[in-house]
Enzyme design. Structure first.
Site, PDB file in Angstrom:
ATOM      1  CB  CYS A 160     -14.891  15.593  -0.973  1.00 38.06           C
ATOM      2  SG  CYS A 160     -14.129  13.982  -1.173  1.00 38.06           S
TER       3      CYS A 160
ATOM      4  CB  CYS B  47     -10.765  13.919   2.184  1.00 35.50           C
ATOM      5  SG  CYS B  47     -10.587  14.196   0.425  1.00 35.50           S
TER       6      CYS B  47
ATOM      7  CG  ASP C 119     -29.784  23.408  42.119  1.00 33.18           C
ATOM      8  OD1 ASP C 119     -30.232  22.630  42.964  1.00 33.18           O
ATOM      9  OD2 ASP C 119     -28.952  24.307  42.371  1.00 33.18           O
TER      10      ASP C 119
ATOM     11  CG  ASP D 156     -23.965  25.065  41.598  1.00 35.28           C
ATOM     12  OD1 ASP D 156     -23.648  23.935  41.190  1.00 35.28           O
ATOM     13  OD2 ASP D 156     -24.091  25.337  42.805  1.00 35.28           O
TER      14      ASP D 156
ATOM     15  CG  ASP E 116     -26.594  21.306  41.092  1.00 36.10           C
ATOM     16  OD1 ASP E 116     -27.082  20.808  42.116  1.00 36.10           O
ATOM     17  OD2 ASP E 116     -26.636  22.512  40.841  1.00 36.10           O
TER      18      ASP E 116
END
Length: 743
Positions: free
Chosen positions: A17, A20, A438, A636, A640
């Site tokens: 659960c 845990c 861009d 790209d 960038d």
């Protein structure tokens, strides 16, 4: 001296659960040198970073103290077959436990339910005391065989004063069973007014059977959430035909090495990344990029491992294998994303850390209230309500709410060519209100071409010879376009000296003792070059969205060259789709104002930043963020990188081996902008699913606990509701698979 860190991912056995998850994380967080611990309940794995000199055994021992097992053995971790076997064994064990508990629970339930009816008593030959002993004999194997898992973990946790879902089941069923044992073996101790005490064997066994059934359904459903990676692994063929001294040799995939030449025939899967040496074909790359249209491949073209050759034959040289290949990177990417947490999960983790202790306290208060303050001071009623509170409160669904949705969402994205780095990125995407695009390689093809050459006092070929010879030393994409064009028409190149680059403006050099300056208007002004002669043509070409380069010899303007980077066919449509989502769109480019304006107008963008130097792109992102915008940068992924990292969400547009995974949060393999809207839609649907899951996880507890405490909820009904809460959460996550993110 900086300490090198290493990232580890290990399966964790024994988690049941959300509590845990918190406990395993805390156990590892306490170890000095271990950082960024993240446990995923859905795929039962833990990821953490630590110093390279840290012993993994230290982490293993820390986790085992709390009753969980860290699977650190190399063979178990890296073998998909071993993982599948473990899952199958766990499933079979749950199935056998359920069958065993169900077979014994049915007669126990029938006897317990009907023993008070006269018609049953006429057929049932045993008295009340003997009946209780029969029920004890039938119940005990269920408690200690099918229920063993709950009591074993409860005992381990108790030694650490720690509690979780198993604690609730163990305390609840243990209390019902323990009381019933005393009532059966020593009835005089609990006898009231000469009446034998009531026993609750049916409560204990039915709860264990129902919770085991829930666990079985949960395990079955969970297997479906992790199919994305399995499907990616299935893309690899088992063997390949390798050319060895002119003859073909069948070779297993694991034995291939970089540099091998592989023969591919129609219908075969490509075994690794590489470059075509001979032949041509059409390749179906949809399983990698999500793009349905097959791609033509000729000599020199790159091919991706896992894709399918359609109708031609070719030989290719292997350039990347395993984790270094595109498929390997994608699998790693998806695994990391599925093992990560979304910020929304922090809510579930915080609740889980205090939930179980709070439930135990609530159950004790319920027992005390019914025992001491109810009119009848009825121990039996107090016990049954105590058990009901414990059982309905089990927080299994809470731990599954977020990770199952993330696993399905990131897997679905991978199948559609959208690679999402982690849960945080997936959640952030739906909050984005501003997109910065861009221009080069994102809106446009990223493959500029020469379109116009205008001269004054010099021939076109001579101008091209001067410009191409100067640009040959530059790495700029526009320079490559000019050099490629010159080579195609057979221009001879001249020797250059004194080469200088002016970032974002142009270059200068010396050819045959003559000074050459190439660049934009700003650079010409810097060198006091008069360019008015070309002013009208410059305005005309710029108005068409073309980039214009001025050329000056000995500081006298001799011509201009216009270069165009074609706009992608999908860009205009993608931008319209972004607008439909209510996004503000900005274009970012190094082009001059006029060129930028022309391109923006053609594709339907109202806002743009022109003449932005590469190192200033991140500043533009910060400028928008200061306006309280949530900004996604789309580029790209290489040039960038600073802007991608600065943005709230970095989206890299790439194809094949050019995928820029490191600098972006999301990578689009298709190479077009439609993936941006698809990623945002996927994020919205995934986050919506997570919220629905959290609602269903909480609603069972929030509604069920008060009903149980007030005596309106039978523990067996509570067990059934608790089990189906987990199944409903997983089933809701799996619904994501059936949605079309492109809609």
């Amino acid at each position: 001296m900086t300490v090198k860190t290493k990232k580890y991912t290990f399966p964790v056995e024994g988690m049941t659960c959300a509590s845990c998850v918190v406990r395993v994380e805390k156990a590892l967080d306490k170890i000095e040198g271990i950082n960024n611990v993240s446990v995923n309940f859905a795929n039962e794995k833990v990821t953490f970073e630590s110093a390279e000199n840290l012993s993994v055994e230290t982490a293993k021992e820390a986790v085992e103290k709390y009753g969980y097992k860290l699977v650190t053995e190399e063979s178990n971790r890296n073998s998909e077959a071993a993982v599948s076997r473990n899952e199958e064994e766990h499933y079979k064990k749950l199935k056998s436990d359920l069958l065993f508990s169900a077979l014994l629970s049915i007669p126990i339930l029938i006897i317990s339910m009907f023993r008070g009816f006269e018609w049953f008593a006429s057929y049932w030959i045993f008295n009340a005391d003997t009946t209780n002993k029969i029920l004890l004999i039938l119940t005990t194997p269920v408690i200690f065989i099918s229920g063993k898992r709950f009591y074993k973990v409860f005992w381990t946790n108790l030694k650490h004063f720690s509690f979780e879902m198993n604690s609730l089941v163990a305390i609840g069923t243990g209390a019902a069973y323990g009381y019933s044992v005393v009532a059966t073996l020593f009835p005089k101790l609990l006898e009231v007014d000469g009446n034998l005490p009531h026993v609750y064997f049916e409560t204990a066994v039915v709860i264990i059977a129902l919770i085991t059934m829930g666990k079985l359904l949960e395990a079955r459903a969970k297997k479906k959430t992790g199919t994305a990676i399995k499907k990616l692994l299935e893309l690899k063929p088992k063997e390949a035909s390798v050319l060895v001294e002119g003859r073909e040799v069948k070779t297993k995939i694991d034995e291939l090495i970089s540099g091998d030449v592989v023969v591919i025939r129609p219908g075969e899967k490509i075994p690794a990344d590489g470059v075509i040496l001979s032949g041509a074909s059409v390749v179906d790359e949809s399983m990698i990029t999500g793009e349905s249209v097959p791609v033509e491949k000729n000599i020199g073209a790159k091919v991706i491992g896992g894709t399918i050759n359609k109708n031609g034959s070719f030989n290719f040289k292997i350039t990347a294998l395993g984790n270094n290949s595109v498929l390997g990177q994608i699998i790693k990417f998806v695994e990391e994303a599925q093992g990560s947490k979304a910020p929304i999960q922090l809510l579930a983790d915080k609740v889980s850390s205090v939930f179980v202790p709070a439930v135990i306290v609530t159950a004790l208060i319920t027992f005390a209230a019914w025992f001491f303050f109810a009119e009848a001071n009825n121990f039996n009623v107090a016990l049954i309500n105590f058990v009901a509170v414990l059982i309905i409160a089990c927080p299994c669904a809470l731990g599954l709410a977020t990770p199952t949705a993330i696993m399905v969402g990131t897997g679905l994205g991978a199948q559609r060519g959208i690679l999402i780095k982690n849960g945080e990125s997936l959640e952030m995407a739906h909050k984005i209100d501003t997109i910065v695009l861009d221009k080069t390689g994102t809106i446009t093809e990223g493959a500029p071409r020469v379109t116009d050459i205008i001269t004054s006092g010099i021939s076109e070929k001579d101008l091209l010879r001067i410009v191409a010879s100067t640009e040959k030393k530059s790495e700029h994409p526009l320079a490559s376009a000019i050099v490629d064009f010159a080579q195609k028409i057979g221009v001879d190149f001249l020797e250059t000296t004194s080469f200088l680059n002016y970032s974002g403006a142009g270059i200068s050099a010396v050819i045959n003792e003559e000074s050459i300056v190439l660049g934009n208007r700003r650079l010409m002004r810097q060198f006091s070059v008069d360019v008015e002669e070309f002013g009208k043509k410059y305005d005309e070409l710029s108005g068409e969205g073309k980039t214009v380069i001025f050329c000056a010899v000995n500081y006298k303007s001799v011509g201009i060259i216009a270069i165009e980077d074609p706009i992608k066919d999908t860009s205009k449509e993608a931008i319209e789709n972004m607008k439909k989502l209510g996004l503000d769109i900005f274009m970012l480019t190094g082009d001059n104002e006029k060129t930028a304006e022309a391109i923006a107008k053609r594709i339907g963008i109202e806002n743009f930043f022109a003449e932005v130097m590469p190192n200033k792109k991140a500043e533009k992102i910060k400028e928008l963020q200061r306006q309280k915008r949530k900004v996604a940068m789309v580029g790209d992924g290489i040039n960038d990188s600073p802007a991608l990292v600065t943005a709230d969400l970095g989206i890299a547009i790439g194809t094949g081996t050019d995928v820029a995974i490191e600098s972006s949060d999301i990578t689009l393999l298709k190479g077009n902008l439609n993936g941006v809207t698809d990623a945002i839609k996927l994020s919205k649907r995934t986050v919506r699913t997570i919220k629905q899951n959290l609602f269903w996880a909480f609603v069972y507890n929030v509604i069920g606990i008060p009903f149980a405490a007030l005596g309106f909820l039978n523990p067996m009904i509570g067990a059934l509701a608790m089990s189906f809460s987990s199944v409903s959460v997983i089933s809701n996550s799996l619904r994501l698979k059936k949605t079309s993110i492109a809609e």
